[in-house]
Design an enzyme around this catalytic site. Structure first.
Site: not given
Length: 425
Positions: A68-69
């Site tokens: 999850k950037t």
């Protein structure tokens, strides 16, 4: 265990100019028509927070996993316009979660997948889903702006939201990323520079089987070039869902479970100025009371959820911004003592969510609170990785190829988790 060694910073700014609302209307209409929708709302899918029951969900259905950037989630709309000479030209828009449209320059001219070596035909009628991210490269003083594509809604004027994730990703790779990268290689060869990738580079986001958790925590997350605040699990066999999608699961480490509130600044305390004037005046240097955090309970209906806990130093930081504070969306976390504090950037300023129009809805808040009260830890995920792998093999009809861990391998993994600080102590 830290989830990443890359620096965290504020989300990047969108590199483009905002399209006025009246001019954006036909663009929104074009997007709605392309996606066969009867409304112009932002079409992006939204995940749900990972809860304990989702560990079993990963064993009932096959999921792909990606990191999850910590960036800015936007859609990329590859469109066309008629040029001065009557010829067709590419035009590119970024769509944020407020459903604002930004024209980015220069536009992306991606060769058409059927004519990869012809410079004229280009890809349009395409909507990509991804995240703008600042990547930090060794030896470079400034970060590079990259757009990591993790899904697609339409490609080449074809609505693909009804297809399953694996089919969508296959189309994304073959019709978008592969022609784009081949064109870069053909144009620049080994002389490609960051300046050649303006306004930003397109990168296909890497996905992994949901059971590849040890590799994710041990090797992938620590070597990212950008900030990370968790994992995303997306069901392989379901279509793209506009709005909340219960088959997209957002897992965060317990310390990253946050809520986006609307900030309401209360009254400042009154003081006697002692300058001969009658009456009291507000003390704008003091912390106002209360400083409230609001959540959404319905369309434009907000209620107070809690007070924001502020130290004098934190209030001084807020004042020093010389910006509007009241009514902005602010990201906060709950301390072990139960106080709500703002999530700070590396410079100590709050993580403002100006990319969002509204605070979290009460349903989202309750989901995050459940994750806070009964968190699913890294150890919980790692401890179920083998069960997930076995069931995925079963779903794929390849159970005969699954080889369970032997006792020695299992003991070695336990020692490794303990060395990583994931033994629960």
């Amino acid at each position: 265990m830290p989830t990443t060694v890359a620096p965290h910073g504020p989300p990047p700014q969108i590199p483009g100019f905002l399209i006025p609302a009246d001019e954006a209307y036909p663009l929104k209409d074009a997007v709605a028509h392309l996606l066969e929708r009867n409304n112009q709302r932002f079409p992006g899918a939204q995940p749900v927070s990972f809860a304990r029951e989702h560990v079993s969900e990963l064993q009932r259905n096959e999921y792909f996993m990606c990191e999850k950037t910590d960036g800015l989630r936007v859609l990329l709309f590859l469109h066309w316009q008629e040029g001065p000479g009557g010829n067709f030209e590419p035009v590119t828009f970024v769509i944020d979660r407020k459903n604002n449209y930004y024209n980015v320059q220069p536009p992306f001219r991606i060769p058409h997948y059927q004519h990869p070596n012809d410079p004229e035909p280009f890809l349009f009628g395409t909507i990509l889903d991804g995240e703008l991210v600042h990547d930090y490269y060794p030896g470079e003083a400034a970060p590079r702006l990259n757009y990591y594509v993790f899904d697609c809604l339409a490609i080449n004027e074809q609505n693909v939201t009804g297809r399953t994730l694996d089919k969508r990703l296959g189309r994304l790779h073959d019709w978008v990323i592969k022609p784009y990268e081949a064109n870069l290689t053909r144009t620049f060869g080994k002389n490609l520079t960051p300046n050649d990738l303006k306004p930003f580079a397109l990168k296909g986001k890497k996905t992994y089987p949901a059971y590849s958790l040890e590799d994710m925590f041990s090797n992938i997350l620590p070597n990212l070039k950008h900030g990370n605040d968790g994992l995303i699990f997306t069901c392989v066999s379901t279509p793209y869902q506009f709005g909340t999608d219960r088959h997209i699961l957002k897992w965060k480490p317990p310390h990253e479970n946050t809520i986006d509130f609307k900030l309401r600044i209360g009254d400042f305390p009154l003081i006697d100025p002692q300058d001969g004037e009658d009456g009291l005046i507000p003390d704008y240097d003091a912390i106002p009371h209360p400083v409230q955090l609001l959540i959404q309970h319905g369309e434009k209906k907000y209620q107070v959820f809690a007070d924001l806990s502020l130290t004098p130093a934190e209030w001084k930081t807020l004042k020093s911004l010389d910006q509007r504070l009241d009514g902005r969306i602010i990201e906060c976390y709950r301390t072990e003592a139960g106080q709500w504090k703002y999530k700070a950037e590396t410079d100590g300023t709050p993580r403002w969510r100006d990319d969002k129009k509204d605070a979290n809805h009460i349903s989202t808040v309750n989901s995050v609170l459940a994750s806070i009260e009964a968190p699913v830890t890294e150890m919980d995920l790692l401890g179920n990785a083998e069960n997930i792998k076995r069931e995925v093999y079963r779903l794929q009809g390849k159970l005969d190829q699954y080889r369970p861990l032997q006792d020695g391998e299992r003991d070695a993994k336990k020692r490794k988790f303990s060395d990583m600080g994931l033994d629960g102590h």
